[in-house]
Write a protein that holds these residues in place. Structure first.
Motif, PDB file in Angstrom:
ATOM      1  N   LEU A 804       0.826  -1.200   0.000  1.00 20.85           N
ATOM      2  CA  LEU A 804       0.000   0.000   0.000  1.00 20.85           C
ATOM      3  C   LEU A 804       0.868   1.261   0.000  1.00 20.85           C
ATOM      4  O   LEU A 804       1.951   1.273   0.600  1.00 20.85           O
ATOM      5  CB  LEU A 804      -0.907   0.011   1.233  1.00 20.85           C
ATOM      6  CG  LEU A 804      -1.819  -1.209   1.388  1.00 20.85           C
ATOM      7  CD1 LEU A 804      -2.454  -1.214   2.772  1.00 20.85           C
ATOM      8  CD2 LEU A 804      -2.895  -1.200   0.310  1.00 20.85           C
ATOM      9  N   PRO A 805       0.403   2.332  -0.625  1.00 19.86           N
ATOM     10  CA  PRO A 805       1.169   3.580  -0.639  1.00 19.86           C
ATOM     11  C   PRO A 805       1.006   4.370   0.654  1.00 19.86           C
ATOM     12  O   PRO A 805       0.564   5.522   0.662  1.00 19.86           O
ATOM     13  CB  PRO A 805       0.569   4.328  -1.836  1.00 19.86           C
ATOM     14  CG  PRO A 805      -0.847   3.855  -1.889  1.00 19.86           C
ATOM     15  CD  PRO A 805      -0.816   2.419  -1.466  1.00 19.86           C
ATOM     16  N   THR A 806       1.354   3.762   1.765  1.00 17.52           N
ATOM     17  CA  THR A 806       1.276   4.406   3.071  1.00 17.52           C
ATOM     18  C   THR A 806       2.272   3.736   4.002  1.00 17.52           C
ATOM     19  O   THR A 806       2.994   2.804   3.614  1.00 17.52           O
ATOM     20  CB  THR A 806      -0.164   4.339   3.625  1.00 17.52           C
ATOM     21  OG1 THR A 806      -0.234   5.093   4.842  1.00 17.52           O
ATOM     22  CG2 THR A 806      -0.601   2.902   3.880  1.00 17.52           C
ATOM     23  N   ASP A 807       2.322   4.181   5.247  1.00 18.20           N
ATOM     24  CA  ASP A 807       3.370   3.739   6.173  1.00 18.20           C
ATOM     25  C   ASP A 807       3.294   2.263   6.521  1.00 18.20           C
ATOM     26  O   ASP A 807       4.291   1.683   6.962  1.00 18.20           O
ATOM     27  CB  ASP A 807       3.290   4.567   7.464  1.00 18.20           C
ATOM     28  CG  ASP A 807       3.640   6.022   7.229  1.00 18.20           C
ATOM     29  OD1 ASP A 807       4.790   6.301   6.859  1.00 18.20           O
ATOM     30  OD2 ASP A 807       2.761   6.882   7.390  1.00 18.20           O
ATOM     31  N   SER A 808       2.147   1.636   6.351  1.00 16.49           N
ATOM     32  CA  SER A 808       2.065   0.205   6.657  1.00 16.49           C
ATOM     33  C   SER A 808       3.027  -0.602   5.790  1.00 16.49           C
ATOM     34  O   SER A 808       3.507  -1.663   6.204  1.00 16.49           O
ATOM     35  CB  SER A 808       0.628  -0.302   6.469  1.00 16.49           C
ATOM     36  OG  SER A 808       0.213  -0.130   5.128  1.00 16.49           O
ATOM     37  N   VAL A 816       6.721  -7.274   9.471  1.00 11.24           N
ATOM     38  CA  VAL A 816       5.680  -7.131  10.487  1.00 11.24           C
ATOM     39  C   VAL A 816       4.307  -7.239   9.818  1.00 11.24           C
ATOM     40  O   VAL A 816       4.038  -6.532   8.843  1.00 11.24           O
ATOM     41  CB  VAL A 816       5.793  -5.769  11.207  1.00 11.24           C
ATOM     42  CG1 VAL A 816       4.692  -5.622  12.247  1.00 11.24           C
ATOM     43  CG2 VAL A 816       7.166  -5.627  11.863  1.00 11.24           C
ATOM     44  N   PRO A 817       3.414  -8.093  10.314  1.00 12.84           N
ATOM     45  CA  PRO A 817       2.049  -8.138   9.783  1.00 12.84           C
ATOM     46  C   PRO A 817       1.358  -6.790  10.003  1.00 12.84           C
ATOM     47  O   PRO A 817       1.458  -6.209  11.092  1.00 12.84           O
ATOM     48  CB  PRO A 817       1.373  -9.244  10.609  1.00 12.84           C
ATOM     49  CG  PRO A 817       2.489 -10.019  11.212  1.00 12.84           C
ATOM     50  CD  PRO A 817       3.620  -9.068  11.396  1.00 12.84           C
ATOM     51  N   THR A 818       0.680  -6.303   8.994  1.00 10.98           N
ATOM     52  CA  THR A 818       0.093  -4.964   9.080  1.00 10.98           C
ATOM     53  C   THR A 818      -1.322  -4.949   8.541  1.00 10.98           C
ATOM     54  O   THR A 818      -1.689  -5.746   7.673  1.00 10.98           O
ATOM     55  CB  THR A 818       0.913  -3.941   8.265  1.00 10.98           C
ATOM     56  OG1 THR A 818       0.816  -4.293   6.876  1.00 10.98           O
ATOM     57  CG2 THR A 818       2.365  -3.932   8.668  1.00 10.98           C
TER      58      THR A 818
END
Length: 971
Positions: A804-808, A816-818
């Motif tokens: 995804l285009p975000t910090d996750s 890390v599972p996000t």
């Protein structure tokens, strides 16, 4: 807003219920009976909501003031059997019980609860030897058929007393002759401010002063201050006329009160310092304005006024500096006065008197954000106000309005405003008992990045040969931030139209501005953007190849020494020079990149007997034109750029849990686009350079982080067994520049043992569902989501792709599972129009119920609830969602100073993974094209043939390795 001017005339005063009010008296001169006009905002509003009555016993109750914890109210009421006068009562706002605290005899008024919650003060005449006679006289007067006009009693036997909350241990605090009343404790409980006319009895009055005092003892009323035990009395005001009703501001630095004109015809609201200095008139309504009370923030004052007529007292608010017109608050018939805010500022209580003369206390919810908007005040700093540990709409609103206020100028990464709001967040984290999770236990984690660019002193552009022209920097031309710096010798010039090179697809034909041209060792001039008068499908396709950076890569691969961009006369784009914008750096590129004014380019083409306007019109229709060589003209240039390095700041906090070895984290990015200079603004021309305040993106997400941190900090204290893992909270910087802050944090994420990460990015536009994204990152997200849906009753759309285009993404690439919460895009995205008034605050609270339920399930066990799963990306950010082919590489968006493209890994089962690409590999060549930066790579990817094996060179651990890779056609 509509402002109203009202002329007041002297009329009879009706019965009012408080020590805070006195009647106005007719003046001597008829000309003085008409007051000057006063302006105020009179439009209906929704400052009050869900109003309800609090008191019901007796014909009159009023002047209620809250305890510091907001759980009790002291008020006066005519309800004591055998006594027609007010007595003082405490209403328990939790239990609903009422207890009398005054002696029950005589007159009582003006109560206040001490900050210690152990005692109260009030004024009383119960020691007056004439009490019984005055009581009987009052009963007799009330039986008369014709009742005298009401006026407040300034009985000289009023003194201030204190007692405990049960009415015992009564202590007399004032003993001087005169009316001592209207008292209130300072916030620290050390002082009492009160009103007294004692000077009328102790000073030697003569002439007019003596006469007026004998007519009305309030003429000598002034504000005093004394210690809570009655000592160290100090007079603060000395003006003639009634000064009364003093209240402290919540910080204890200011006092507000009302001051009557000497003739008693009008009263205005004033403020002063607690030592009596800086006395300032706040209102100028030329009416009876009285009973002022500070909002807990100290930013504005609420008061009652007769500006609409004595038969209709209404409440108004005014900013504490008196700079703006007061705003009307109440709109009901009858008397509304004696307002007081709850300590958290979330509700307002006041006294309402109906046409029958009955008065009772009301309470309603108060909209602070609307009040500030109406008064032209900035959003309240949440750290300065009261926030509830429970997730509430009012608190979310405070956060969003504060973070998206224009004072923070769009929260650009590395700006002074970032320092302001991150310090506020850290301040609150610390106050809630969290500890810093940054270096050396700090709440801050900083990182360096390139934030801007400026022009050096040695920029030059000149045409030599038969045609000669020297151009002025910042007027005729300007370097672009991703230009190569240095000196560029004379070279020929070729006009290449739009400078686009797009390969044929299954639906679109080839477009090649360089077809048949040899531009090796030459300068090229290209129009910005792409043809405008072509079919939408064609324009959408060419748009993929029209970015400036892409055109630079094409020109470089064609062998050009430099490229000059021109808007063109048909573009409608404004000419902007003199404020060079940082658009990324291609410092390893070999090309000079400049912008030139349309006028300068048109003149240059005119020398080649060409009209730039005609050329652009033909090109805009989609026609392909041959390149145009400018005869006997050679361009030379010098590019001098000075890059600015800045520091971004993450805020990271930890809520430690005793015995916990694992952790979960909740985060959101706090940065936004500033004035559009950070990231990709989508502002229209009329909004360019305005603050992109980012209410949804991502003040809403940060509000969520802070609400969760406050909630869990309280839960760990009250029910520690419910939380079995440490909880981390992060507010990231640099997301709009490519997840810079979160990527920096995750470089050492393993030392925190974070087993799951929950991200919130744009959660403020909830309609009928929220997207929960990235479930494919962990093996147990799906069953957890099923449970959350039931528990939280939250409509969710689950999406698997973790890329995804975000910090996750930074956390996922760190193993890390996000999951990410997102309520959807909207027309105001990345523009100044993404404002706080468009947020669905009830919707944010619903989303946070889902976030909390996930966090509850993740943290109620010591063992990890979700395990990391590596999956193939359905759509890859680097390779674009509309590209023909993909490789499955994941870029390191934080890379700087790298010649090539460094990756953080490869998607599962992707061509990149099958070719053996690994984290930290640097791609230096692909399909025979040298890769110096991200744009070279994207360009090559767009033109490479799918399903055909090709070669890629990578730099791994300092060694160049060749790998075979087969790009795949997207489905």
């Amino acid at each position: 807003m509509k402002k109203v001017k009202v002329l007041l005339t002297s009329v009879c005063i009706f019965s009012v219920i408080s020590c805070q009010f006195k009647e106005a008296k007719p003046t001597k001169s008829p000309s003085e009976t008409v007051a000057s006009s006063g302006s105020f905002v009179n439009e209906p509003n929704a400052l009050l909501g869900e109003a309800r009555q609090m008191t019901f016993v007796g014909p009159k109750s009023g002047e209620g003031y809250f305890s510091p914890d907001g759980k009790k109210m002291i008020f006066q009421s005519e309800r004591e059997p055998g006594n027609p006068f007010y007595q003082m009562y405490i209403l328990d706002l939790v239990k609903g019980t009422t207890t009398r605290v005054s002696p029950g005899l005589g007159k009582t008024t003006c109560g206040w609860i001490h900050p210690s919650m152990k005692k109260v003060l009030y004024s009383s005449t119960h020691l007056d030897p004439e009490t019984k006679k005055k009581t009987q006289d009052e009963y007799d007067n009330r039986k008369k058929a014709v009742k005298a006009r009401y006026s407040w009693s300034f009985d000289e036997n009023y003194d201030i007393f204190s007692s405990d909350l049960q009415g015992k241990n009564v202590v007399r605090l004032t003993k001087e002759k005169g009316y001592d009343a209207e008292g209130s404790y300072s916030p620290d409980g050390q002082w009492i401010a009160f009103a007294s006319n004692r000077a009328g009895y102790t000073d030697k009055l003569e002439g007019e002063d003596k006469k007026l005092f004998e007519q009305d003892s309030s003429y000598m009323m002034d504000i005093y201050i004394m210690k809570a035990d009655g000592t160290q009395v100090k007079r603060l005001t000395t003006s003639k006329g009634y000064d009364g009703g003093p209240f402290f501001s919540a910080d204890g630095k200011k006092i507000t009160w009302r001051r009557f004109a000497p003739n008693g015809s009008t009263a205005e609201i004033y403020t002063m310092n607690v030592d009596g200095t800086d006395q300032k008139e706040i209102t100028r309504l030329k009416s009876m304005s009285w009973a002022p009370y500070f909002h807990p923030s100290g930013d504005y004052i609420i008061f009652g006024s007769s500006v609409l007529g004595y038969s209709n007292f209404e409440l108004f608010i005014v900013d504490a500096q008196g700079k703006h017109a007061p705003v009307r608050v109440t709109f009901d018939d009858g008397f509304d006065g004696l307002p007081v805010f709850t300590p958290d500022g979330g509700s307002l209580s006041w006294t309402h008197r109906n046409e029958k003369g009955e008065s009772q206390i009301l309470i309603a919810k108060w909209d602070d954000t609307l009040a500030r908007k109406l008064l032209g005040l900035p959003a309240q700093d949440p750290a300065a106000g009261a926030l509830s540990p429970e997730v509430k709409v009012e608190d979310v609103k405070k956060w969003v309005y504060y973070l998206s206020s224009e004072n923070l100028q769009g929260r650009g990464t590395g700006t002074p405003e970032e320092k302001v709001y991150t310090e506020k967040l850290a301040q609150l984290f610390k106050s809630w008992g969290l500890v810093g999770a940054g270096p050396q236990g700090s709440f801050f984690q900083t990182f360096e990045f390139t934030s801007g660019v400026g022009l050096g002193p040695n920029n030059l552009l000149e045409v030599v040969g038969s045609y000669k022209k020297k151009y002025d920097v910042s007027k005729d031309f300007e370097p672009v931030s991703f230009s190569k710096a240095g000196t560029f010798r004379e070279a020929p010039v070729v006009f290449v139209g739009y400078g686009i090179k797009a390969p044929a697809s299954d639906k679109e034909s080839e477009y090649n501005s360089y077809k048949g041209l040899d531009v090796k060792g030459k300068w090229v001039i290209a129009l910005k953007d792409l043809p405008s008068d072509i079919k939408p499908q064609r324009r959408q396709y060419l748009n993929l190849y029209s970015r400036l950076q892409h055109k630079v890569t094409v020109a470089k691969n064609e062998g050009a020494v430099g490229i000059i961009f021109v808007n063109g006369p048909e573009s409608g784009l404004p000419e902007k020079f003199g404020n060079i914008k940082f658009e990324g750096s291609l410092s390893e590129s070999n090309l000079a990149v400049l912008r030139m004014s349309t006028a300068a380019a048109a003149e240059l083409l005119k020398y080649a007997k060409q009209d730039l306007s005609d050329l652009q019109k033909k090109l805009d229709k989609g026609d392909m034109l041959e390149g145009i060589v400018i005869p006997s003209a050679y361009i030379k240039a010098q590019v001098d750029l000075q890059f600015k390095k800045s520091q971004g700041t993450n805020v990271v906090a930890k809520l430690p849990v005793k015995g916990a070895t694992a952790s979960i984290m909740i985060g959101a990015h706090g940065d936004h686009l500033g004035h559009g200079q950070f990231g990709s603004s989508l502002a229209k021309s009329s909004d360019i350079a305005r603050p992109h305040v980012g209410a949804d993106d991502n003040a809403s997400g940060v509000a969520g982080v802070m609400e969760m941190a406050h909630y869990y900090s309280q839960l760990v204290k009250t029910a520690p067994g419910q939380v079995q893992k440490n909880l981390y909270f992060g507010v990231w910087s640099g997301e709009e520049l490519g997840n810079l802050g979160s990527s920096h944090f995750t470089k050492e994420v393993s030392k925190h043992n974070i087993t799951a990460y929950i991200n919130m990015d744009m959660i403020g536009r909830f309609k009928d569902r929220v997207f929960v994204q990235g479930l494919g990152s962990g093996d147990h997200w799906a069953p957890l989501t099923e449970e959350v849906g039931v528990r939280a009753a939250l409509p969710m759309i689950a999406q698997e792709d973790p890329y995804l285009p975000t910090d996750s993404l930074a956390f996922y690439m760190a193993g890390v599972p996000t999951i990410n919460f997102f309520t959807g895009s909207h027309a105001e995205y990345h523009s100044p129009k993404d404002t706080a008034d468009l947020i669905n605050y009830e919707g944010v609270v619903r989303v946070l119920a889902g976030v909390k339920t996930y966090a509850d399930l993740l943290s109620d066990s010591k063992i990890p609830m979700v395990k990391y799963v590596k999956v193939a990306s359905a759509q890859n950010k680097l390779e674009g969602r509309t590209f023909r082919v993909y490789l499955g590489t994941i870029p390191d968006y934080s890379q700087e100073g790298v010649k090539g493209v460094r990756i953080t890994g490869a998607s599962k089962d992707s061509p990149a993974e099958q070719a053996g690409l690994k984290e930290k590999d640097i791609i230096t060549e692909f399909d025979g094209i040298k890769i110096e930066n991200l744009y070279d790579y994207v360009y090559t990817l767009q033109s490479v043939k799918p399903n055909k094996e090709t070669m890629m060179k990578i730099l791994r651990d300092g060694k160049v390795i060749e790998v075979k890779i087969t790009p795949k056609l997207k489905e």
